[in-house]
Design an enzyme around this catalytic site. Structure first.
Site, mmCIF file in Angstrom:
data_model
loop_
_atom_site.group_PDB
_atom_site.id
_atom_site.type_symbol
_atom_site.label_atom_id
_atom_site.label_comp_id
_atom_site.label_asym_id
_atom_site.label_seq_id
_atom_site.Cartn_x
_atom_site.Cartn_y
_atom_site.Cartn_z
ATOM 1 C CD GLU A 249 -1.256 0.759 3.546
ATOM 2 O OE1 GLU A 249 -1.373 0.770 4.404
ATOM 3 O OE2 GLU A 249 -2.236 2.172 3.057
ATOM 4 C CE LYS B 276 -6.533 7.638 5.953
ATOM 5 N NZ LYS B 276 -6.615 8.017 7.000
ATOM 6 C CB VAL C 48 -6.477 -0.738 4.291
ATOM 7 C CG1 VAL C 48 -6.477 -2.447 4.368
ATOM 8 C CG2 VAL C 48 -4.528 -1.178 5.246
ATOM 9 C CB SER D 34 -11.147 2.106 9.504
ATOM 10 O OG SER D 34 -9.740 2.209 8.087
ATOM 11 C CB ALA D 35 -13.768 2.731 4.595
ATOM 12 C CE LYS E 24 1.161 2.806 14.443
ATOM 13 N NZ LYS E 24 1.066 2.513 13.669
HETATM 14 N N1 PSU Z 1 -2.350 2.009 10.514
HETATM 15 C C1 PSU Z 1 -1.650 2.054 11.278
HETATM 16 N N2 PSU Z 1 -0.600 2.404 9.940
HETATM 17 C C2 PSU Z 1 -1.148 2.905 8.562
HETATM 18 C C3 PSU Z 1 -2.588 3.150 8.186
HETATM 19 C C4 PSU Z 1 -3.035 2.709 10.197
HETATM 20 O O1 PSU Z 1 -0.498 1.429 11.952
HETATM 21 O O2 PSU Z 1 -0.687 3.859 7.878
HETATM 22 C C5 PSU Z 1 -3.255 3.663 7.665
HETATM 23 C C6 PSU Z 1 -3.445 2.595 6.633
HETATM 24 O O3 PSU Z 1 -3.621 3.092 5.196
HETATM 25 C C7 PSU Z 1 -4.270 2.326 6.686
HETATM 26 C C8 PSU Z 1 -5.784 3.878 7.193
HETATM 27 O O4 PSU Z 1 -5.998 1.680 5.839
HETATM 28 O O5 PSU Z 1 -4.642 4.510 7.927
HETATM 29 C C9 PSU Z 1 -7.121 4.067 8.008
HETATM 30 O O6 PSU Z 1 -7.051 5.568 7.912
HETATM 31 P P1 PSU Z 1 -8.800 5.396 8.086
HETATM 32 O O7 PSU Z 1 -8.463 5.416 9.873
HETATM 33 O O8 PSU Z 1 -8.950 6.988 8.292
HETATM 34 O O9 PSU Z 1 -9.722 4.863 7.253
HETATM 35 MN MN MN Z 2 -11.934 7.327 10.284
#
Ligand code: PSU
Ligand code: MN
Length: 306
Positions: free
Chosen positions: A25, A87, A107, A141-142, A160
């Site tokens: 990714e 992003k 992801v 998250s999506a 995390k």
């Molecule tokens: N968690 C990590 N490192 C990352 C991400 C998440 O430990 O780099 C990134 C990935 O690209 C993941 C995105 O798909 O953040 C999720 O973002 P959101 O929570 O806005 O969906």
């Molecule tokens: Mn979100």
């Protein structure tokens, strides 16, 4: 579809010959790590995949094209542009294409492009999930929704603890997404091998996982799987250091009213600053570790399918 998607020649050739390919990714490059470590890591990860016997395909959007397989120059450009690149998750893809713009894929978006390119295995650091406090904010998250519908195995080091890991696992259960512990009974928490939470299945050999994946997709049981691969012990970050950095970052995000797609990158970079780069070192090592396992899995899968 095909004039939107550009598959690198080398990746196309590998796929045509049923050779193993591993997708990687790009939000992790632009938004997940600072320059120049982001570019160095992305290139090292590609090399690790090659050394172990597969072809890497870093996924991103460049000049309005979905790309599977980037050149060294393209990876460098993406890393230099950093957070000025959009992003991109599922919802954003058509708009970034229409604007002929650059996009770093999360992801979720990486899974979509990976599947369209005909690749089955994808390695990253950590997946997005259900955020702490999601019962009020509904911040989920999506990535989780994508895992429910797109046929790609995602190799990660768990998620995390900026997230609510228990709710993340509940959500995946509801959506029918199997969570596999590779060599572990416990769901790993990214910087540490343990979270106190279990996985659905423990697998110790990639061949066993490849068999189950092949059957899942033969049966048209749509969706991906989470392959949770714990960080090697020697690279684990001390639990208390991560915990206090995470708490502080979450509080700061709350005070600054950071929300939506900004929150994950904000938390990642604050944790890195607060641990004085310790978290970054671990992050780099666990991504390499995931790329190696993804390569082994892609090879095993190409044998089962072939
Ligand atoms: N968690 C990590 N490192 C990352 C991400 C998440 O430990 O780099 C990134 C990935 O690209 C993941 C995105 O798909 O953040 C999720 O973002 P959101 O929570 O806005 O969906
Ligand atoms: Mn979100």
């Amino acid at each position: 579809m095909n004039n939107h998607l550009e598959i690198a020649t080398e990746v196309q050739a590998a796929l045509a010959n049923n050779q193993a390919v591993v997708a990687l990714e790009s939000t992790i490059i632009s938004h997940g790590m600072p320059f120049p470590q982001n570019v160095e890591t992305a290139l090292k990860v590609e090399q690790a995949v090659r050394n172990r016997g597969a072809i890497p395909a870093t996924i991103a959007i460049l000049n309005g094209k979905l790309k599977a397989g980037l050149s060294v120059d393209e990876i460098t450009e993406l890393g230099k542009r950093g957070t000025s690149v959009a992003k991109v998750s599922r919802r954003d893809i058509p708009f970034v294409l229409a604007q002929q713009a650059y996009g770093a894929t999360t992801v979720a978006a990486t899974m979509i492009i990976t599947e369209k390119a005909g690749i089955r295995v994808f390695a990253t650091g950590g997946i997005g999930g259900v955020h702490r406090g999601a019962t009020h904010t509904m911040d989920i998250s999506a990535d989780l929704q994508e895992l429910a519908q797109t046929n790609v195995a995602v190799v990660c080091a768990g998620a995390k603890s900026i997230l609510d890991l228990k709710l993340t696992l509940e959500y995946l259960e509801t959506k029918g997404v199997p969570v596999i512990g590779f060599g572990t009974d416990e769901f790993p928490a990214f910087f540490s091998r343990k979270s106190g939470l279990g996985v659905d299945y423990r697998v110790d050999k990639v061949e066993d996982l490849a068999k189950a994946l092949h059957i899942k997709w033969q049966l048209d049981l749509k969706g991906g799987v989470v392959v949770a691969n714990p960080i090697p012990e020697r690279f684990e970050v001390e639990y208390a250091a991560i915990q206090s950095a995470t708490e502080q970052a979450l509080q700061e995000a709350d005070v600054a009213k950071i929300a939506g797609k900004e929150i994950t990158p904000f938390l990642l970079s604050r944790i890195e600053q607060l641990t004085k780069g310790e978290s970054l070192k671990a992050n780099i090592q666990l991504v390499l570790n995931n790329a190696r396992l993804a390569t082994d899995l892609a090879i095993a899968l190409s044998r089962v399918v072939g």
